[in-house]
Design an enzyme around this catalytic site. Structure first.
Site, PDB file in Angstrom:
ATOM      1  N   ILE A 471     -41.397 -28.677 -13.879  1.00 45.80           N
ATOM      2  CA  ILE A 471     -41.502 -29.475 -15.106  1.00 45.80           C
ATOM      3  C   ILE A 471     -41.371 -30.958 -14.794  1.00 45.80           C
ATOM      4  O   ILE A 471     -41.144 -31.772 -15.684  1.00 45.80           O
ATOM      5  CB  ILE A 471     -40.455 -29.035 -16.154  1.00 45.80           C
ATOM      6  CG1 ILE A 471     -39.030 -29.214 -15.619  1.00 45.80           C
ATOM      7  CG2 ILE A 471     -40.685 -27.600 -16.556  1.00 45.80           C
ATOM      8  CD1 ILE A 471     -37.949 -28.973 -16.666  1.00 45.80           C
ATOM      9  N   GLY A 472     -41.524 -31.289 -13.512  1.00 48.99           N
ATOM     10  CA  GLY A 472     -41.404 -32.685 -13.098  1.00 48.99           C
ATOM     11  C   GLY A 472     -40.248 -32.884 -12.140  1.00 48.99           C
ATOM     12  O   GLY A 472     -40.040 -33.975 -11.613  1.00 48.99           O
ATOM     13  N   ARG A 632     -26.224 -29.734  -0.831  1.00 53.06           N
ATOM     14  CA  ARG A 632     -27.251 -30.190   0.102  1.00 53.06           C
ATOM     15  C   ARG A 632     -28.434 -30.764  -0.672  1.00 53.06           C
ATOM     16  O   ARG A 632     -28.915 -30.146  -1.627  1.00 53.06           O
ATOM     17  CB  ARG A 632     -27.714 -28.996   0.921  1.00 53.06           C
ATOM     18  CG  ARG A 632     -28.712 -29.330   1.978  1.00 53.06           C
ATOM     19  CD  ARG A 632     -29.195 -28.036   2.600  1.00 53.06           C
ATOM     20  NE  ARG A 632     -29.506 -28.242   4.002  1.00 53.06           N
ATOM     21  CZ  ARG A 632     -29.811 -27.258   4.827  1.00 53.06           C
ATOM     22  NH1 ARG A 632     -29.806 -26.010   4.394  1.00 53.06           N
ATOM     23  NH2 ARG A 632     -30.118 -27.508   6.079  1.00 53.06           N
ATOM     24  N   ASN A 635     -34.554 -33.151  -0.943  1.00 55.15           N
ATOM     25  CA  ASN A 635     -35.574 -34.192  -0.819  1.00 55.15           C
ATOM     26  C   ASN A 635     -34.974 -35.492  -1.341  1.00 55.15           C
ATOM     27  O   ASN A 635     -34.719 -35.633  -2.545  1.00 55.15           O
ATOM     28  CB  ASN A 635     -36.816 -33.793  -1.636  1.00 55.15           C
ATOM     29  CG  ASN A 635     -37.945 -34.808  -1.505  1.00 55.15           C
ATOM     30  OD1 ASN A 635     -37.720 -36.018  -1.424  1.00 55.15           O
ATOM     31  ND2 ASN A 635     -39.173 -34.315  -1.491  1.00 55.15           N
ATOM     32  N   THR A 638     -37.202 -37.167  -4.324  1.00 57.20           N
ATOM     33  CA  THR A 638     -37.247 -36.539  -5.648  1.00 57.20           C
ATOM     34  C   THR A 638     -35.839 -36.344  -6.215  1.00 57.20           C
ATOM     35  O   THR A 638     -35.652 -36.368  -7.433  1.00 57.20           O
ATOM     36  CB  THR A 638     -37.984 -35.186  -5.609  1.00 57.20           C
ATOM     37  OG1 THR A 638     -37.362 -34.328  -4.653  1.00 57.20           O
ATOM     38  CG2 THR A 638     -39.446 -35.380  -5.242  1.00 57.20           C
ATOM     39  N   GLN A 642     -34.495 -37.538  -9.859  1.00 53.40           N
ATOM     40  CA  GLN A 642     -33.825 -36.679 -10.834  1.00 53.40           C
ATOM     41  C   GLN A 642     -32.608 -37.374 -11.429  1.00 53.40           C
ATOM     42  O   GLN A 642     -32.395 -37.360 -12.639  1.00 53.40           O
ATOM     43  CB  GLN A 642     -33.375 -35.375 -10.159  1.00 53.40           C
ATOM     44  CG  GLN A 642     -34.468 -34.355 -10.036  1.00 53.40           C
ATOM     45  CD  GLN A 642     -34.827 -33.803 -11.380  1.00 53.40           C
ATOM     46  OE1 GLN A 642     -34.080 -33.038 -11.981  1.00 53.40           O
ATOM     47  NE2 GLN A 642     -35.966 -34.200 -11.898  1.00 53.40           N
ATOM     48  N   GLY A 706     -28.370 -28.032  -7.051  1.00 50.93           N
ATOM     49  CA  GLY A 706     -29.216 -28.364  -8.208  1.00 50.93           C
ATOM     50  C   GLY A 706     -28.823 -29.688  -8.834  1.00 50.93           C
ATOM     51  O   GLY A 706     -27.644 -30.045  -8.880  1.00 50.93           O
ATOM     52  N   GLY A 708     -30.807 -31.275 -11.800  1.00 53.50           N
ATOM     53  CA  GLY A 708     -31.521 -31.640 -13.013  1.00 53.50           C
ATOM     54  C   GLY A 708     -30.630 -32.125 -14.144  1.00 53.50           C
ATOM     55  O   GLY A 708     -31.030 -32.970 -14.939  1.00 53.50           O
ATOM     56  N   GLU A 709     -29.422 -31.608 -14.234  1.00 51.95           N
ATOM     57  CA  GLU A 709     -28.553 -31.942 -15.361  1.00 51.95           C
ATOM     58  C   GLU A 709     -27.531 -33.027 -15.018  1.00 51.95           C
ATOM     59  O   GLU A 709     -27.227 -33.881 -15.846  1.00 51.95           O
ATOM     60  CB  GLU A 709     -27.778 -30.723 -15.883  1.00 51.95           C
ATOM     61  CG  GLU A 709     -28.452 -29.373 -15.759  1.00 51.95           C
ATOM     62  CD  GLU A 709     -29.694 -29.184 -16.592  1.00 51.95           C
ATOM     63  OE1 GLU A 709     -29.699 -29.586 -17.769  1.00 51.95           O
ATOM     64  OE2 GLU A 709     -30.666 -28.620 -16.059  1.00 51.95           O
TER      65      GLU A 709
END
Lengths: 743, 171
Positions: A471-472, A632, A635, A638, A642, A706, A708-709
């Site tokens: 989603i990006g 970890r 990238n 990216t 985020q 993760g 994203g949040e």
């Protein structure tokens, strides 16, 4: 071997995105494609008395006007409408019956040869209603709520209020200092740039291929098959590119139901694109009211905390997330009590929006901590260090890793926090007041079972397939990086296929869980590929690998190499040629066994600088440093994006975003992207992102958590605290607009 | 105007507007179209010419996703009726690269990760191309101001500014 993991690799889908060849849901075509337009209700609650579609039908080029009275059959049980992530309750059914549950609910669908014709005809549908009284104001409804039951163990329901600890009331009464305040965050809408759209391609034997804007192609596929009682193998859902979603695409949205309805009705391919205005009738971040009380003893340790939240849901479903428990992860406190109530409003059901509940609850918590620090005349960072918790107090266990102290230290250094003058209104830049504020962020490091298929061909190329979405976030790219390293191939030799319901099973893409899950899924499947190659290699006469086990070899530079002696190696091409195969395919499911011995979380420390023109009240966020402990980093490029995006969202939450409802009509007043303010380029200045080193061998084999949040959590509080530091004014209801500063 | 009878039937019916010939040069190619006057330039590009690189994000000139260059100037194509562009020369995202070589802005957007979901990206790049042609932007502050008609909900703004600065440094 890590040639690619961790590096600042440019997106592999970048070329498609900068040349306009990346195709989104409304951009797929089909022969004889018809176009649909939605008619929305003008009332918030009641029943449809009468629908007159005659004028709409008289428009040349109109093919059909569908309503609850003439639509094709749909399932009659609630269970058929329960998608993979539906909350408890009765899901909304578009065009199902005459009931109106929220304003701008779809009540008719016009299908025509051209989109402009459909839109004109939609304006000609006349609807009469029996109007019922509605309530859309959370402040009016706050005393007519219902409470969520606390649980003994959070593992039983991670969204319920955590169990209480000790005797919070007694402890508060005897605390040396107390702070109690109420904080408010209004309804916010996701507003992804891409409009919600579905293109349904009607194929032979009624098979449907649906290009849908979604974060979960298989969720939509199961849902559509269930709602329309179709053979699941006749429904294929695709979303190779998703123009942002931020949680709004976790559940199937109503446009896919309507587009399929029209397609089945006309036996034609149909496209439906919602308008920006109609997207305000989808989900939203629930408004929340939070009362937090903190008690502290003389040496600056928390004695007790109570956290009571009220959040918004619809009349028909109970959406909620873990709203009150975040302090139990961040701050040591022997005594605590949590309560969470839901207020029913005549709106669509609220839903997940970037860092659901953490973004709102941690805002309240971190402002309260700042207020306590001010009252104690203590540096806000020092207060957090004194209260630092090494354990998850709800589950009474340590963390798999917690690099938060490093976040505080490195973030403070990069920001120059030690130069802060503690008194409010004591820092200036010319005519502007300068404020420095900070806050903590926390999110969960979740993982979900996921299947990955790898097909390796003798020419050294591999295709990686999984039904997840990008989603990006950069999923395409990190999947290619992980696969390249696990298979010992150059990045250019990796093809990634995602966003197709026929690919191996993946849950919806959300909660920051896909990067960890799919990466470990790739590693698991790559292991099987390696084992199969070794099996073939051993069959080669005189093989230097004949005595080795799969764990004794690695794939490197197109060869299978002994870990013991790198001279012992065979080329993949030779092995496959000798074995008489030109393709090796494996599909494995990675699952993640949570032993319960540790809690898995990401953390951040956010430092913000604001400059305030006091005469007109304009607030600019001139600098943000976000230091993140997120395991970890796959990238560097990216990952930074985020977090930067999360910070921009935090700026919007702090200063701009607010869905305004005219409670007389129960209707959203600012349902567009000009009246609902999101940050624009001129609102965003310097953002520095720091990733602290946080090795974690427990959370999952690759140590991924993760991102994203976590980027948004704490940002609004850091800004609100900075505004207080600049002006001496404490604004506790977001967004902090200039009128509130002038009061 | 049409009237509605008490039974709700259209007495005099509704007729559709006549389609008109429109000649537009798109990415250097002369195109002849027959379009209704209500068709926007954006819809003409996306639905009639199959050039879906230009995006629809709001259809109200609020988000900038539909930005294209008309006779070298950046405009919101959702606010322009196609019939009014008769004789115009339009450049879309599909027309920026030449002979397979990316435009400096396209490469800079990749290098600086100046997008995430990619949906606003064609509009950002076309807008930036228009900005460079205007010759008004110098500092980062000016770029931020003059690019504020293009919303990026993913929040890639600092990277967008960096990408434009990189492209400005190239001949």
């Amino acid at each position: 071997m890590t040639t690619y993991i961790g590096t600042a690799t440019s997106r592999i889908d970048g070329h498609a995105k900068v040349t306009g060849t990346a195709k989104y849901a409304a951009e797929f075509n089909a022969p004889h494609l018809a176009h649909a337009s939605v008619v929305g209700s003008t009332i918030a609650r009641g029943r449809i008395a009468r629908i007159d579609t005659s004028r709409a039908r008289s428009v040349p080029g109109v093919l059909a006007v569908l309503t609850h009275q003439n639509r094709p059959p749909m399932a009659s049980d609630d269970s058929a409408y329960k998608d993979d992530v539906a909350p408890e309750g009765a899901p909304f059914r578009p065009l199902y019956n005459d009931r109106i549950l929220f304003s701008d609910q779809p009540v008719a669908l016009v299908v025509a040869e051209e989109p402009e014709i459909a839109r004109l005809a939609a304006s000609l549908v006349r609807v009469e209603y029996h109007v019922d009284l509605h309530v859309t104001d959370v402040h009016r409804q706050r005393h007519s709520t219902f409470a969520l039951e606390p649980v003994e163990r959070l593992d039983d329901n991670p969204f319920a209020p955590p169990p209480p600890r000790g005797q919070p009331e007694h402890s508060l009464a005897s605390a040396d200092m107390r702070h109690r305040a109420e904080y408010f965050v209004p309804i916010e809408h996701h507003n992804p740039m891409e409009l919600y759209a579905s293109t349904v391609v009607f194929e032979d034997e009624g098979r449907l291929t649906i290009y849908d804007k979604t974060q979960g192609v298989q969720n939509v596929q199961r849902y559509v098959a269930s709602v329309f009682e179709l053979d699941p193998s006749h429904v294929r859902v695709m979303s190779p590119f998703v123009g942002g979603a931020f949680g709004s695409g976790l559940r199937p949205q109503y446009q896919v139901v309507l587009a399929v309805l029209a397609s089945l009705s006309l036996k034609r391919s149909v496209r439906l694109v919602l308008t920006r205005q109609q997207m305000y009738g989808l989900g939203y971040r629930p408004a929340m009211l939070q009362e937090i009380e903190l008690g502290i003893n003389a040496h600056g340790a928390l004695a007790a905390i109570t956290h009571e939240a009220t959040t918004v849901t619809s009349q028909h479903e109970n959406y909620y997330r873990q709203e009150t428990g975040w302090s139990g992860l961040l701050y040591r406190s022997e005594h605590a009590r949590y309560a969470h109530k839901l207020a029913r409003l005549d709106l669509a059901t609220s839903c997940d929006m970037r860092a659901p509940s953490a973004a709102t609850a941690v805002y309240a918590l971190e402002c309260a901590m700042d207020e306590l620090a001010v009252a104690l005349k203590l540096d806000p960072l020092e207060l957090r260090l004194r209260c630092y918790s090494e354990r998850d107090q709800h589950n009474d266990r340590p963390y798999s890793s917690k690099g938060l102290r490093d976040c505080y230290r490195r973030g403070a250094e990069a920001f120059g926090w030690s130069e802060r003058s503690p008194e409010p209104r004591s820092m200036r830049d010319g005519t502007e007041l300068v404020g420095w504020g900070m806050a903590t962020g926390v999110w969960e490091a979740l993982q979900v079972p996921i299947a990955v298929r790898i097909a390796l061909t003798a020419n050294g190329h591999a295709e990686i397939a999984c039904a997840t979405s990008d989603i990006g976030t950069g999923t395409y790219t990190i999947m290619a990086q992980v696969a390249a390293d696990m298979l010992g191939l150059p990045l250019d030799n990796i093809t990634v296929r995602i966003g197709d319901s026929t690919l191996p099973q993946s849950p919806v893409e959300g909660g920051s869980w896909i990067a960890a899950s799919v990466s470990n899924g790739i590693a698991t499947t790559a292991q099987a590929i390696r084992a199969e190659l070794l099996h073939l290699a051993k069959a080669v006469p005189g093989s230097p690998l004949r005595d080795l086990a799969p764990d004794d070899v690695v794939l490197l530079d197109g060869r299978l190499v002994s870990k013991r002696d790198a001279a012992h190696a065979v080329s993949i091409a030779d092995v496959m040629r000798h074995g008489g195969v030109d393709r090796i395919e494996q599909e494995k499911t990675a699952s993640f066994h949570h032993t319960g011995a540790h809690s898995h979380n990401t953390h951040s420390a956010v430092f913000a600088e604001v400059k305030v023109d006091e005469q007109i009240g304009i607030i600019r966020v001139t600098r943000v440093v976000s230091a993140v402990a997120g395991g970890r980093i796959l990238n560097a490029k990216t990952a930074r994006s985020q977090i930067m995006g999360g910070v921009v969202w935090g700026i919007g939450m702090a200063l701009h975003e607010e869905t305004l409802i005219d409670h007389t009509f129960g209707r959203i007043m600012n349902a567009d992207i000009a009246e609902y303010h999101v940050p624009v380029n001129a609102d965003v200045h310097d953002i520095e992102v720091i990733f602290v080193d946080e090795p974690d061998g427990i959370v999952n084999p690759l140590g991924i958590k993760g991102l994203g949040e976590i980027g948004i959590v704490g940002v609004a509080a850091a800004i609100a605290n900075a505004v207080h530091h600049a002006t001496g004014k404490r604004v506790r209801d977001l967004p902090i607009t200039l009128d509130k500063l002038q009061r | 105007m049409t009237r509605t009878s008490p039974q709700g039937r259209a007495e005099d019916g509704i007729s559709l507007p006549e389609k008109l010939p429109v000649a537009i040069t798109v990415n250097g190619v002369a195109r002849q179209l027959r379009l209704a006057p209500w068709t926007t330039l954006l819809d003409a590009l996306r639905d009639h010419l199959g050039l879906t690189g230009t995006k629809k994000g709001c259809d109200h000139g609020q988000c900038g996703a539909c930005t294209v260059l008309v006779d070298g100037r950046r405009i919101n194509s959702c606010l322009a009726l196609a019939v009014m562009q008769d004789g115009a020369s339009v450049t879309t995202i599909e027309g920026l690269a030449s002979n397979g070589v990316l435009h400096a802005l396209q490469q800079a957007f990749i290098d600086h990760d100046a997008f995430q979901c990619g949906y606003c990206t064609p509009g950002q790049i076309c807008s930036a191309a228009g900005l460079l042609a205007e010759g008004r932007a110098g500092s980062a502050e000016e770029i931020r101001e003059l690019m504020s008609g293009n919303i990026c909900r993913c929040g890639a703004y600092p990277n967008i500014v960096a990408a434009i600065q990189q492209a400005m440094g190239q001949p």
